[in-house]
Design an enzyme around this catalytic site. Sequence first.
Site, PDB file in Angstrom:
ATOM      1  N   GLU A 176       1.438   0.096  -4.957  1.00 47.55           N
ATOM      2  CA  GLU A 176       0.990   1.379  -5.479  1.00 47.55           C
ATOM      3  C   GLU A 176       2.200   2.301  -5.631  1.00 47.55           C
ATOM      4  O   GLU A 176       2.850   2.622  -4.634  1.00 47.55           O
ATOM      5  CB  GLU A 176      -0.014   2.020  -4.526  1.00 47.55           C
ATOM      6  CG  GLU A 176      -1.336   1.283  -4.419  1.00 47.55           C
ATOM      7  CD  GLU A 176      -2.290   1.995  -3.473  1.00 47.55           C
ATOM      8  OE1 GLU A 176      -3.359   2.424  -3.912  1.00 47.55           O
ATOM      9  OE2 GLU A 176      -1.946   2.124  -2.278  1.00 47.55           O
ATOM     10  N   ASP A 222       0.838  -1.187   0.000  1.00 43.80           N
ATOM     11  CA  ASP A 222       0.000   0.000   0.000  1.00 43.80           C
ATOM     12  C   ASP A 222       0.882   1.250   0.000  1.00 43.80           C
ATOM     13  O   ASP A 222       1.868   1.321   0.750  1.00 43.80           O
ATOM     14  CB  ASP A 222      -0.888  -0.029   1.246  1.00 43.80           C
ATOM     15  CG  ASP A 222      -1.842   1.141   1.309  1.00 43.80           C
ATOM     16  OD1 ASP A 222      -2.733   1.209   0.451  1.00 43.80           O
ATOM     17  OD2 ASP A 222      -1.693   1.969   2.223  1.00 43.80           O
TER      18      ASP A 222
END
Length: 657
Positions: free
Chosen positions: A373, A344
């Site tokens: 990400e 993340d």
Amino acid sequence: MKLRKLATRCAAIVAAIASVACTTEQPSEQSDNTPTTPICEMKYSPEATLFELWSPDAERVVLRLYKGDDVVSKQEMQRAERGLWRATAEGDNKGLYYTFQVTIDGKELSETAGIFARALDVNGNRGAIIDMRDTDPEGWSEDKTLEIAPEDIVIYEMHYRDMTAHASAGSSYPGKYIGMAQRGTRSPEGLATGIDHLVELGVTHVHLLPTADFGSIDESQPSEQYNWGYEPKNYNTPEGTYSTDPATPEVRIREFKSLVKAMHDAGLAVVLDVVYNHTTNTANCGFELTVPGYFYRMREDGTFADGSGCGNETASERPMMRKYMVESLEYWVKEYHIDGFRFDLMAIHDIETMNLIRSRLEEINPNILLYGEGWAAQAPLYDESKLAFKRYTHRMPGIGAFSDDIRNALRGTLDLSQGGFIHGVAGNKEALKLGIVGGIVHPEVNHSEAAWCQSPRQHISYVTCHDDHNLRDRLEHLSPNAPESELLQMVRLAQMGVFTSQGIPFIFCGEEMYRSKLGEKNTYNLPDKYNAIDWSLKSQYADLVAFHRGLIAMRKAHPAFSLGEAVAVRNHLRFIESDNEAAVGFVLYDLKGIDSAESIVVLMNGSREAVEFDIPKATYKWIYDGENISSRGIGRLDASSGKIVVAPISGIILAQY
């Protein structure tokens, strides 16, 4: 004054270990304040339990043992080497709980389970003394991580409650680990749900939303609440919400292992979504309660930097945080047999740490799948050129990143202000072409942003994930007057773009059956009404499910869609140009020794008019004719004219044998 004092102490710790470098090239020179061996905050045996805590600037550390809420033992820990504190509790202490309490500058901080706790009480405030051997389900010693060919990888992202909470899922344990582990579950229409559905679909990797202990749900009443789990509290223990008995520490561990084993037995690899970039808060998390100001990036005034948009950001570049991340991930691979990780807000972490993670995990599992990400919520408080932003993916071999290029090109902007290629909107062709080649340098791609992948397998191709509107809701918002048949054509075209790209395809749970979240964009804490998948959709949209299944089978049958190396893509993929701004075609050619086909032609038309393409003159088999899909081919097409017309909002795939 308090903030200045905190900043001064943090600076002192950082200065003490500033010379420490942890690289993949050679062992790092450790400072006196960075332990060289893994820390085991609780090591149980029937004869005694050993406790360790890293708190280099503590003046005093107290260990407390609890039975229920009663303190049964209070013990001063002893200062040891490299900032460690140790204590031994004699006898068999299994079943008790423990906390540490650190004193700094004469102030007693709140009690904490530490940062390495591997078993917890309800809501994760105390560590639990257990024997990890008691958590292994039957057959666990034979379970192992899976070996899946890189060219076959297809990722399916899911949340435990989404998949099992609706009555139509047929689950005996809705929202639980073992509910997801069940085989043989069926919808009221008799169709496979849960794991059996994933096997039927053909995906290879199941991406589980955050599973490590998080702080946003009261585990004593888990069924009353929903959360995605991006609020980490303890990183090395499964969340109790998904356990049938969160009050018994061994149960959540055993049940999660049972799920992993069930996935592996079904041929499915397990990817964990991990959130090392921030914690749910700072006041009651172990980082601040053991070494205040060290594990986070701090502003000069002593406040927390906030690249995560969640109130804090961790400091992966600091030796102990780097060590912590590496050893935590190693633990999940060794203890829980995890096959991969999704990071993340990966751009909050530094590139050196990410490369070290890859190197260390590959030593355990050469097939480990790593991606994340390639962005942050806000600008992190660190040198941007050293952070794992998407544009630097080429500097992190073996680590992938989500492609907002192909996502936005296909379906439109995040803010819903404009549609994309599948809506017939001009201006998306070059971004889509960059996605098709897998984000690498290619002489026929002229996207405004530079290529960012060293290998196309670093490119995660997708149109939607748990964030933002899902595809159905997005399409219904942007095209409110379009008939459903047209919207379904757009879904097919979007997923065709994903699955014919050279990157790794990624789909969000329920997209294959035209799932809706009732128009809500951010359902992270909304009830099952918005999040639970209604499995009757699988029957209602059976053709769409079959199409996704066909795309996955096609990709596995034709390795040319995953060439793997950038040079191979440049040597075997060329584009077919069209004057229409919402039409793209390409040819995979000279495939002898790579694929069963000699060449493959892919044509996509997002416009609202038919488009004629010039294709190589040959006799082809239809792989996809705009309605039906078959990896073996459907009939023959004589393209001796070198011309073919593609209908509006449609695509064609041809193979020459």
